[in-house]
Design an enzyme around this catalytic site. Sequence first.
Site, PDB file in Angstrom:
ATOM      1  N   THR A 113       0.798  -1.234   0.000  1.00 43.97           N
ATOM      2  CA  THR A 113       0.000   0.000   0.000  1.00 43.97           C
ATOM      3  C   THR A 113       0.831   1.285   0.000  1.00 43.97           C
ATOM      4  O   THR A 113       0.657   2.140  -0.864  1.00 43.97           O
ATOM      5  CB  THR A 113      -0.942   0.007   1.223  1.00 43.97           C
ATOM      6  OG1 THR A 113      -1.730  -1.165   1.151  1.00 43.97           O
ATOM      7  CG2 THR A 113      -1.845   1.219   1.218  1.00 43.97           C
ATOM      8  N   ASN A 138       5.497  -1.358   3.796  1.00 43.26           N
ATOM      9  CA  ASN A 138       4.625  -0.849   4.857  1.00 43.26           C
ATOM     10  C   ASN A 138       5.389  -0.800   6.181  1.00 43.26           C
ATOM     11  O   ASN A 138       5.074  -0.013   7.070  1.00 43.26           O
ATOM     12  CB  ASN A 138       3.389  -1.737   5.001  1.00 43.26           C
ATOM     13  CG  ASN A 138       2.364  -1.471   3.901  1.00 43.26           C
ATOM     14  OD1 ASN A 138       2.318  -0.380   3.334  1.00 43.26           O
ATOM     15  ND2 ASN A 138       1.554  -2.467   3.592  1.00 43.26           N
ATOM     16  N   ASP A 149      -2.864   1.361  -5.918  1.00 46.99           N
ATOM     17  CA  ASP A 149      -1.542   1.212  -5.300  1.00 46.99           C
ATOM     18  C   ASP A 149      -0.901  -0.133  -5.617  1.00 46.99           C
ATOM     19  O   ASP A 149       0.305  -0.299  -5.530  1.00 46.99           O
ATOM     20  CB  ASP A 149      -1.637   1.423  -3.776  1.00 46.99           C
ATOM     21  CG  ASP A 149      -2.660   0.506  -3.121  1.00 46.99           C
ATOM     22  OD1 ASP A 149      -3.472  -0.114  -3.841  1.00 46.99           O
ATOM     23  OD2 ASP A 149      -2.645   0.410  -1.884  1.00 46.99           O
TER      24      ASP A 149
END
Length: 567
Positions: free
Chosen positions: A81, A102, A366
Amino acid sequence: MIKQRKIKLWLSSVSLACLLPALSLQAAEKPKLVLQITVDQLRGDIPTAYLNKMGKGGFKYLLNEGVVYKDAHHNHANTETIVGHATLATGALPAVHGMIGNVWYDDKLQRLVYNVEDSKYPLLSANADVNQKTEIDPTQRTAKSSGRSPSNIQVSTFSDELMVASNGKAKVFGVSVKDRGAISMAGHTGKAFWFSKKSGEFVTSRYYYDKYPQWVNDWNAAKPMKKYHQKAWQLSDKQDNYVFGKQDDQAWETKFPGFGRTFPHQYGDMDNAYFNTFLTLSPAGDELTLDFAKAVVNNEQLGKDDITDYLSVSFSSTDYVGHIFGPSSLEAEDNMLRLDRTIANLLKFIDKKVGLDNTLIVLSADHGAAEVPAYLSTLGMKIEVVAPKTWDKTPSMQALKKKFGMDKALIKSYFHPYIYLDRDLIERRKLSLEQVQKAVAMEVAKFDGVALAVTSSDIEQGNTPQDYLHTLVGNNHSKNRSGDVYVVLEPQRFVADMEGLTVAATHGSPWGYDTFVPLIFAGFTINDEVVYDRVSTTDIAVTLSAMLGIKAPSGAQGNILKKVLDD
Ligand SMILES: [Zn+2]
């Protein structure tokens, strides 16, 4: 819709004397608003897969009226993401913008850190931090502070450049259920709001405000989520009309206690600790995001003057639904139809408030998504998830011990895809970091499901082959944040165990299904066109900058998508 570009082309094709009016027309032609829509986990083929069942004004409008890129890809290996969002925002590769995962291991703090955590900027709301007990996103649980900011993004974003070019007069906002989906796009100079699953409010941090604007307090005080109290996520059409209508209950779907595997999915009582989580696992999360985005436009007066404003809306439900039920499920199918309605609602609202002719829209994602291995197996592709916990590590550990006199102590952390070594220990023992990396990579490459293990020394010294996979791994490499060994799993295979929660599907690989995303420019003066050339998500921020006549973000490496400017 009046096509201003057609007027401009006509003007520029007549005599030189006409150039002045043409130029003045061009100057007035800046959009009043740039609306960047990001759908979290939307593979490039998904919107068209259900298009015949979608209504007017959403994906149909975008696909029929916009410039549609049929082969847009992220060009980095770790398709997660924050990595994808930061790339969309900056036009830079993760190697340059620095958001390589992340989560990464911070050597100074000696722990894993969450990408947008920043203890300097606490949340403005009390009791809106991550609930360690109920949070289902394992990356969120790595954060040690509730503070959030964009400080880790190492370059400027398109939204920053818009702010700079307007001497701070542009209004720049990012909204998402996910903090990382909002913060990344709002950049260093905009304002970001995201949803707290703990408090059920849209919140922000002290990086952005000292206190909430009154309208945010009012919006939260009205408790918009109470409309889901004791309600359920129902199918929006007759079950027989769905591609997956006969497969509501698939064995691999995650059975979340209280939410279940089949329709209707109950939201339950709003006092239930998981109520807000259930909203995010369904189209309700996107509906709330839309509602808050509308409040931003209304209260902050976006698109009202001649200075171009920026609104980023990142919809997260597709990601959660994809993880829990898989992209090929009745839930994912209905969620797409609902997302289509949510986008149609947003565009109708923007048309009324700003005018779509005054709004430059770009939609992308994304990252894409992998299919559930068990689903593929039912179709004849015998695929299994990868389970590092079941790997027999003894022979590898013995090999490392024989070579370096140590085994486990050499490895500090493995948070897929990166393995981090204990560099202090390696230095103290006067071992060669490069040789330890190589040996670890060699051992990891032997495990079931591993396609490739690449060392950071090889990347930094330019010793990797110039093939597709190595290029994407290299594009993901940031010296201070990336680990010592990058692990690439085989196609269609992934680790389903997300620190206690077994998911149906995930993303994060460099394979085509994860890098492939939709890319559509629409609204403003854009004329419809379908482009089949392969393009990169790093092209988006560069193209937006060119459209606005401003400089591209500081680390941007993409190309201007000429069809958007000239068609
Ligand atoms: Zn995800």
